[in-house]
Scaffold this active site. Structure first.
Site, PDB file in Angstrom:
ATOM      1  N   ASP A   5       1.766 -28.047 -29.189  1.00 25.37           N
ATOM      2  CA  ASP A   5       2.201 -29.197 -28.395  1.00 25.37           C
ATOM      3  C   ASP A   5       3.259 -28.694 -27.414  1.00 25.37           C
ATOM      4  O   ASP A   5       3.762 -27.569 -27.545  1.00 25.37           O
ATOM      5  CB  ASP A   5       2.807 -30.274 -29.325  1.00 25.37           C
ATOM      6  N   SER A   6       3.628 -29.553 -26.465  1.00 25.58           N
ATOM      7  CA  SER A   6       4.718 -29.214 -25.552  1.00 25.58           C
ATOM      8  C   SER A   6       6.018 -28.999 -26.319  1.00 25.58           C
ATOM      9  O   SER A   6       6.950 -28.409 -25.776  1.00 25.58           O
ATOM     10  CB  SER A   6       4.921 -30.351 -24.549  1.00 25.58           C
ATOM     11  N   CYS A  68      -1.477 -32.611 -28.405  1.00 25.09           N
ATOM     12  CA  CYS A  68      -0.735 -33.118 -27.253  1.00 25.09           C
ATOM     13  C   CYS A  68      -1.716 -33.863 -26.351  1.00 25.09           C
ATOM     14  O   CYS A  68      -2.681 -33.259 -25.859  1.00 25.09           O
ATOM     15  CB  CYS A  68      -0.128 -31.926 -26.522  1.00 25.09           C
ATOM     16  N   ASN A  69      -1.474 -35.142 -26.163  1.00 25.77           N
ATOM     17  CA  ASN A  69      -2.367 -35.937 -25.294  1.00 25.77           C
ATOM     18  C   ASN A  69      -2.335 -35.411 -23.859  1.00 25.77           C
ATOM     19  O   ASN A  69      -3.345 -35.385 -23.172  1.00 25.77           O
ATOM     20  CB  ASN A  69      -1.919 -37.403 -25.275  1.00 25.77           C
ATOM     21  N   THR A  70      -1.141 -34.994 -23.426  1.00 22.45           N
ATOM     22  CA  THR A  70      -0.974 -34.559 -22.042  1.00 22.45           C
ATOM     23  C   THR A  70      -1.734 -33.257 -21.787  1.00 22.45           C
ATOM     24  O   THR A  70      -2.444 -33.130 -20.779  1.00 22.45           O
ATOM     25  CB  THR A  70       0.535 -34.364 -21.745  1.00 22.45           C
ATOM     26  N   GLU A 147      12.887 -34.828 -28.205  1.00 20.48           N
ATOM     27  CA  GLU A 147      13.076 -33.381 -28.400  1.00 20.48           C
ATOM     28  C   GLU A 147      14.478 -33.046 -28.933  1.00 20.48           C
ATOM     29  O   GLU A 147      14.672 -31.987 -29.518  1.00 20.48           O
ATOM     30  CB  GLU A 147      12.857 -32.620 -27.082  1.00 20.48           C
ATOM     31  N   CYS A 179       1.070 -40.562 -27.189  1.00 17.52           N
ATOM     32  CA  CYS A 179       1.798 -39.292 -27.059  1.00 17.52           C
ATOM     33  C   CYS A 179       2.221 -38.922 -28.470  1.00 17.52           C
ATOM     34  O   CYS A 179       2.717 -39.784 -29.221  1.00 17.52           O
ATOM     35  CB  CYS A 179       3.017 -39.469 -26.161  1.00 17.52           C
ATOM     36  N   HIS A 181       4.635 -37.346 -29.599  1.00 16.86           N
ATOM     37  CA  HIS A 181       6.064 -37.486 -29.905  1.00 16.86           C
ATOM     38  C   HIS A 181       6.397 -38.896 -30.436  1.00 16.86           C
ATOM     39  O   HIS A 181       7.331 -39.060 -31.223  1.00 16.86           O
ATOM     40  CB  HIS A 181       6.920 -37.268 -28.642  1.00 16.86           C
TER      41      HIS A 181
HETATM   42  N1  DGL Z   1       3.519 -34.745 -27.070  1.00 21.78           N
HETATM   43  C1  DGL Z   1       2.884 -34.774 -25.825  1.00 21.78           C
HETATM   44  C2  DGL Z   1       1.730 -35.751 -25.716  1.00 21.78           C
HETATM   45  O1  DGL Z   1       1.125 -36.079 -26.707  1.00 21.78           O
HETATM   46  C3  DGL Z   1       3.612 -34.586 -24.551  1.00 21.78           C
HETATM   47  C4  DGL Z   1       5.015 -35.001 -24.387  1.00 21.78           C
HETATM   48  C5  DGL Z   1       5.584 -34.317 -23.176  1.00 21.78           C
HETATM   49  O2  DGL Z   1       5.792 -33.116 -23.261  1.00 21.78           O
HETATM   50  O3  DGL Z   1       5.775 -34.972 -22.149  1.00 21.78           O
HETATM   51  O4  DGL Z   1       1.379 -36.164 -24.638  1.00 21.78           O
END
Ligand code: DGL
Length: 271
Positions: A5-6, A68-70, A147, A179, A181
């Site tokens: 993930d990010s 990570c969705n992004t 974070e 997301c 997070h």
């Molecule tokens: N956890 C990530 C997601 O699911 C990205 C959050 C981020 O880095 O902006 O999209």
């Protein structure tokens, strides 16, 4: 199995994977040194995703979970093109189950600006909104705040209130956490949205899908007796091992993994 993930968000998926596959060896990369992805452009996210996948494959993972969705929206097609023989599982906002669950067919989607402006998200809505009203709510700054590892700060509450307000106004009865997070601040969203709103995320569905994929691939491998021992060694170590890597501060990841998941894996640096 490799998971990335990010940053810390993918730990919500790691937790679900660990619960579903307690004997799997898990390698997790938190790209916290480059988080958040949600306010970056696609090229940057693709470049980081490639670098992380190459690292995971060098460690001989047999499946990659893009937690990570992004990154899924921006880069999963490129990862699959680069590694056509590796099973790659992604995550996307659970619009389909949310629409199915919603009584008034009004659904809110909380996600990063990048996820909500992606073609993949547009296609998801075209395929699954099924006449429901979908209210997308970008949440810039929220992943960055999570974070920090502190899950109940005034800054976090203010962001959650701000992003919940348009959804309350739209009278949605179901909200998707799009997301990875955001499940860590689900209690704050539950408070802000009120008891009549159901909040959903996809961590367990992703883990269930990954578990099915592993069992199919293991049963295919066990059809070839000479490969059985190897596949057991790779996929089913017991007791489970979790290796954590961070491009940010490794001791921060160690502290958060222990606090949020009760995980005491070794943490190393990754760049
Ligand atoms: N956890 C990530 C997601 O699911 C990205 C959050 C981020 O880095 O902006 O999209």
């Amino acid at each position: 199995m490799g998971v990335f993930d990010s940053g810390l968000g993918g730990l919500s998926v790691l937790r679900a994977l660990h619960a579903r596959l307690p004997e799997a060896e898990l390698t997790y990369v938190a790209d916290s040194g480059h988080a958040p992805y949600g306010e970056r452009d696609d090229d940057f996210i693709a470049e980081r995703s490639h670098r992380i996948c190459a690292f995971l494959l060098a460690r001989q993972v047999d499946v990659i979970v893009v937690a990570c969705n992004t990154a899924t929206a921006a880069a999963i097609h490129l990862i699959r093109q680069t590694y056509p023989h590796v099973p790659v599982v992604g995550v996307e906002p659970g619009v389909k189950p949310a629409v199915a669950h919603s009584h008034n067919k009004r659904v809110g989607v909380l996600a990063t600006p990048s996820t909500l402006s992606s073609d993949k998200y547009k296609r998801l809505i075209e395929s699954y909104a099924q006449g429901a009203l979908i209210v997308p709510q970008p949440c810039p700054g929220l992943a960055r705040e999570i974070e920090t590892g502190e899950l109940d700060t005034p800054a976090l509450r203010a962001l959650v209130e701000r992003f919940s307000a348009p959804l309350k106004l739209a009278k949605v009865d179901t909200v998707v956490l799009g997301c990875t997070h955001y499940p860590f601040v689900r209690p704050l969203f539950a408070q802000a949205l009120g008891p009549d709103v159901v909040i959903m995320d996809t961590a367990d569905a992703v883990a269930a899908h990954t578990a099915r994929l592993c069992s199919t691939s293991n049963s295919q491998k066990s059809a070839k007796p000479e490969k059985l021992e190897t596949s057991r060694r790779i996929n089913h170590k017991s007791p489970s091992e979790v290796h954590l890597f961070s491009s940010g501060n490794p001791s921060h990841l160690a502290e958060v993994a222990k606090k949020w998941l009760g995980l005491e894996g070794s943490v190393s640096s990754f760049d």
